[in-house]
Scaffold this motif. Structure first.
Motif, PDB file in Angstrom:
ATOM      1  N   MET A  68      32.272  64.343  38.606  1.00  0.00           N
ATOM      2  CA  MET A  68      32.880  64.860  37.377  1.00  0.00           C
ATOM      3  C   MET A  68      32.077  64.440  36.153  1.00  0.00           C
ATOM      4  O   MET A  68      31.869  65.227  35.225  1.00  0.00           O
ATOM      5  CB  MET A  68      34.328  64.364  37.256  1.00  0.00           C
ATOM      6  N   ARG A  69      31.619  63.177  36.159  1.00  0.00           N
ATOM      7  CA  ARG A  69      30.839  62.685  35.018  1.00  0.00           C
ATOM      8  C   ARG A  69      29.547  63.483  34.851  1.00  0.00           C
ATOM      9  O   ARG A  69      29.153  63.811  33.714  1.00  0.00           O
ATOM     10  CB  ARG A  69      30.544  61.204  35.219  1.00  0.00           C
ATOM     11  N   ARG A  70      28.897  63.831  35.955  1.00  0.00           N
ATOM     12  CA  ARG A  70      27.656  64.604  35.887  1.00  0.00           C
ATOM     13  C   ARG A  70      27.903  65.996  35.307  1.00  0.00           C
ATOM     14  O   ARG A  70      27.122  66.489  34.481  1.00  0.00           O
ATOM     15  CB  ARG A  70      27.019  64.710  37.282  1.00  0.00           C
ATOM     16  N   LEU A  71      29.001  66.631  35.718  1.00  0.00           N
ATOM     17  CA  LEU A  71      29.314  67.952  35.175  1.00  0.00           C
ATOM     18  C   LEU A  71      29.666  67.869  33.689  1.00  0.00           C
ATOM     19  O   LEU A  71      29.275  68.740  32.902  1.00  0.00           O
ATOM     20  CB  LEU A  71      30.455  68.593  35.957  1.00  0.00           C
ATOM     21  N   ARG A  72      30.403  66.841  33.303  1.00  0.00           N
ATOM     22  CA  ARG A  72      30.765  66.684  31.898  1.00  0.00           C
ATOM     23  C   ARG A  72      29.514  66.503  31.034  1.00  0.00           C
ATOM     24  O   ARG A  72      29.434  67.039  29.928  1.00  0.00           O
ATOM     25  CB  ARG A  72      31.709  65.493  31.722  1.00  0.00           C
ATOM     26  N   LYS A  73      28.530  65.755  31.541  1.00  0.00           N
ATOM     27  CA  LYS A  73      27.294  65.551  30.792  1.00  0.00           C
ATOM     28  C   LYS A  73      26.531  66.865  30.609  1.00  0.00           C
ATOM     29  O   LYS A  73      25.760  67.023  29.657  1.00  0.00           O
ATOM     30  CB  LYS A  73      26.407  64.529  31.509  1.00  0.00           C
ATOM     31  N   GLN A  74      26.750  67.806  31.527  1.00  0.00           N
ATOM     32  CA  GLN A  74      26.110  69.125  31.417  1.00  0.00           C
ATOM     33  C   GLN A  74      26.882  70.052  30.475  1.00  0.00           C
ATOM     34  O   GLN A  74      26.485  71.185  30.250  1.00  0.00           O
ATOM     35  CB  GLN A  74      26.010  69.777  32.799  1.00  0.00           C
ATOM     36  N   GLY A  75      27.996  69.553  29.955  1.00  0.00           N
ATOM     37  CA  GLY A  75      28.798  70.362  29.044  1.00  0.00           C
ATOM     38  C   GLY A  75      29.754  71.309  29.735  1.00  0.00           C
ATOM     39  O   GLY A  75      30.290  72.227  29.108  1.00  0.00           O
ATOM     40  N   VAL A  76      29.995  71.089  31.025  1.00  0.00           N
ATOM     41  CA  VAL A  76      30.894  71.954  31.786  1.00  0.00           C
ATOM     42  C   VAL A  76      32.329  71.811  31.284  1.00  0.00           C
ATOM     43  O   VAL A  76      32.808  70.704  31.050  1.00  0.00           O
ATOM     44  CB  VAL A  76      30.804  71.589  33.289  1.00  0.00           C
ATOM     45  N   GLN A  77      33.028  72.929  31.153  1.00  0.00           N
ATOM     46  CA  GLN A  77      34.390  72.933  30.611  1.00  0.00           C
ATOM     47  C   GLN A  77      35.456  73.195  31.670  1.00  0.00           C
ATOM     48  O   GLN A  77      36.596  73.492  31.327  1.00  0.00           O
ATOM     49  CB  GLN A  77      34.494  73.988  29.506  1.00  0.00           C
ATOM     50  N   CYS A  78      35.119  73.122  32.951  1.00  0.00           N
ATOM     51  CA  CYS A  78      36.121  73.381  33.991  1.00  0.00           C
ATOM     52  C   CYS A  78      37.133  72.240  34.030  1.00  0.00           C
ATOM     53  O   CYS A  78      36.921  71.175  33.443  1.00  0.00           O
ATOM     54  CB  CYS A  78      35.445  73.554  35.347  1.00  0.00           C
ATOM     55  N   ASP A  79      38.224  72.457  34.745  1.00  0.00           N
ATOM     56  CA  ASP A  79      39.281  71.453  34.871  1.00  0.00           C
ATOM     57  C   ASP A  79      39.240  70.810  36.248  1.00  0.00           C
ATOM     58  O   ASP A  79      38.782  71.411  37.224  1.00  0.00           O
ATOM     59  CB  ASP A  79      40.641  72.112  34.631  1.00  0.00           C
ATOM     60  N   PHE A  80      39.749  69.575  36.327  1.00  0.00           N
ATOM     61  CA  PHE A  80      39.730  68.813  37.573  1.00  0.00           C
ATOM     62  C   PHE A  80      41.130  68.329  37.936  1.00  0.00           C
ATOM     63  O   PHE A  80      41.925  67.976  37.065  1.00  0.00           O
ATOM     64  CB  PHE A  80      38.826  67.578  37.446  1.00  0.00           C
ATOM     65  N   ILE A  81      41.400  68.315  39.239  1.00  0.00           N
ATOM     66  CA  ILE A  81      42.587  67.660  39.779  1.00  0.00           C
ATOM     67  C   ILE A  81      42.114  66.707  40.865  1.00  0.00           C
ATOM     68  O   ILE A  81      41.425  67.119  41.802  1.00  0.00           O
ATOM     69  CB  ILE A  81      43.590  68.676  40.362  1.00  0.00           C
ATOM     70  N   MET A  82      42.446  65.423  40.738  1.00  0.00           N
ATOM     71  CA  MET A  82      42.025  64.436  41.729  1.00  0.00           C
ATOM     72  C   MET A  82      42.933  64.496  42.952  1.00  0.00           C
ATOM     73  O   MET A  82      44.142  64.692  42.828  1.00  0.00           O
ATOM     74  CB  MET A  82      42.088  63.018  41.140  1.00  0.00           C
ATOM     75  N   THR A  83      42.345  64.312  44.134  1.00  0.00           N
ATOM     76  CA  THR A  83      43.111  64.225  45.386  1.00  0.00           C
ATOM     77  C   THR A  83      42.536  63.042  46.153  1.00  0.00           C
ATOM     78  O   THR A  83      41.484  63.150  46.760  1.00  0.00           O
ATOM     79  CB  THR A  83      42.977  65.509  46.226  1.00  0.00           C
ATOM     80  N   THR A  84      43.214  61.918  46.137  1.00  0.00           N
ATOM     81  CA  THR A  84      42.606  60.700  46.658  1.00  0.00           C
ATOM     82  C   THR A  84      43.643  59.685  47.097  1.00  0.00           C
ATOM     83  O   THR A  84      44.813  59.752  46.698  1.00  0.00           O
ATOM     84  CB  THR A  84      41.710  60.062  45.580  1.00  0.00           C
ATOM     85  N   ALA A  85      43.208  58.746  47.926  1.00  0.00           N
ATOM     86  CA  ALA A  85      44.059  57.629  48.325  1.00  0.00           C
ATOM     87  C   ALA A  85      43.907  56.456  47.364  1.00  0.00           C
ATOM     88  O   ALA A  85      44.623  55.456  47.478  1.00  0.00           O
ATOM     89  CB  ALA A  85      43.714  57.189  49.751  1.00  0.00           C
ATOM     90  N   GLU A  86      42.972  56.559  46.416  1.00  0.00           N
ATOM     91  CA  GLU A  86      42.730  55.484  45.454  1.00  0.00           C
ATOM     92  C   GLU A  86      43.921  55.338  44.507  1.00  0.00           C
ATOM     93  O   GLU A  86      44.340  56.307  43.877  1.00  0.00           O
ATOM     94  CB  GLU A  86      41.467  55.783  44.632  1.00  0.00           C
ATOM     95  N   ARG A  87      44.440  54.111  44.410  1.00  0.00           N
ATOM     96  CA  ARG A  87      45.604  53.878  43.553  1.00  0.00           C
ATOM     97  C   ARG A  87      45.350  52.816  42.491  1.00  0.00           C
ATOM     98  O   ARG A  87      46.256  52.480  41.719  1.00  0.00           O
ATOM     99  CB  ARG A  87      46.809  53.455  44.407  1.00  0.00           C
TER     100      ARG A  87
END
Length: 228
Positions: A68-87
């Protein structure tokens, strides 16, 4: 009507299947790409440029956070939803800083995916409907709605039928069952039984499990959740 394109970045095949099968049931969304690694996801994004990406954090060749950080640095405006076991709170904080629309903790519930999709649609539709927004609109978009003093069952869920289903599960000590099983026991259709079971899943009273010991598509089963 706007149709949102979706990419799924997930290396767990069962989680990926659950996400894809749930998302494709909503006609407002179209899954255009499936990826199992950061490297492949970068290539897939360049090709399809989806509106929304479901992102796991732990991946074979890196982190979903770094993706996500790499896409944000490219100026990407898409949206993200996390799906993870990380709490861990630090991980959640990183995801929030990167502007995730939602954060789904595994094991993923189908009802929770549907809620995330509906919230996303509402958010985008509200933005499209107004060139300017007031404080009330912003509060609504950020989920700062007044809490109702008394919980109500949603449309399509009858309180009496719901209570009958709960009593059936408790009295017959049902451990694992399908919508067909419940439909036959309560003399209701499979579709109706599934709607009520999905509601109970959203309430955390049953858990959706997929039976892969069948030919073709896995069978949807529901397992009773016992509170500790």
């Amino acid at each position: 009507m706007t149709r949102y394109s979706v990419m799924i970045l997930e290396d767990d095949l069962r989680a990926s299947y659950l996400l894809e099968s749930t998302i494709t049931q909503d006609s407002d969304f179209q899954v255009v790409a499936l990826s199992e690694s950061v490297a492949d996801a970068m290539l897939q994004y360049a090709i399809y440029q989806p509106n929304l990406i479901f992102v796991d954090i732990t991946l074979p060749d890196g982190s979903g956070i770094e993706f996500m950080r790499r896409l944000r640095k490219q100026g990407v405006q898409c949206d993200f939803i996390m799906t993870t076991a990380e709490r861990e709170s630090t991980t959640v904080e990183q995801a929030v800083h990167l502007g995730v629309s939602d954060y789904l903790v595994k094991p993923i519930r189908m009802s929770r995916v549907n809620q995330a999709l509906n919230d996303y649609k509402h958010y985008k539709q509200q933005l499209l409907a107004h060139s300017e927004v007031n404080q009330h609109d912003i509060d609504a978009l950020l989920g700062k709605r007044a809490q109702k003093s008394q919980r109500e069952t949603p449309k399509g869920i009858d309180a009496t039928t719901l209570e009958s289903l709960k009593n059936l599960i408790k009295e017959q000590d049902l451990q694992e069952f399908s919508a067909d099983d419940i439909g036959q026991k309560m003399n209701i259709s499979r579709v109706t039984a599934r709607r009520y079971l999905e509601f109970l899943e959203g309430e955390g009273q049953v858990q959706l499990v997929l039976n892969y010991q069948t030919r073709g598509r896995p069978q949807r089963l529901y397992r009773t959740v016992y509170k500790k």
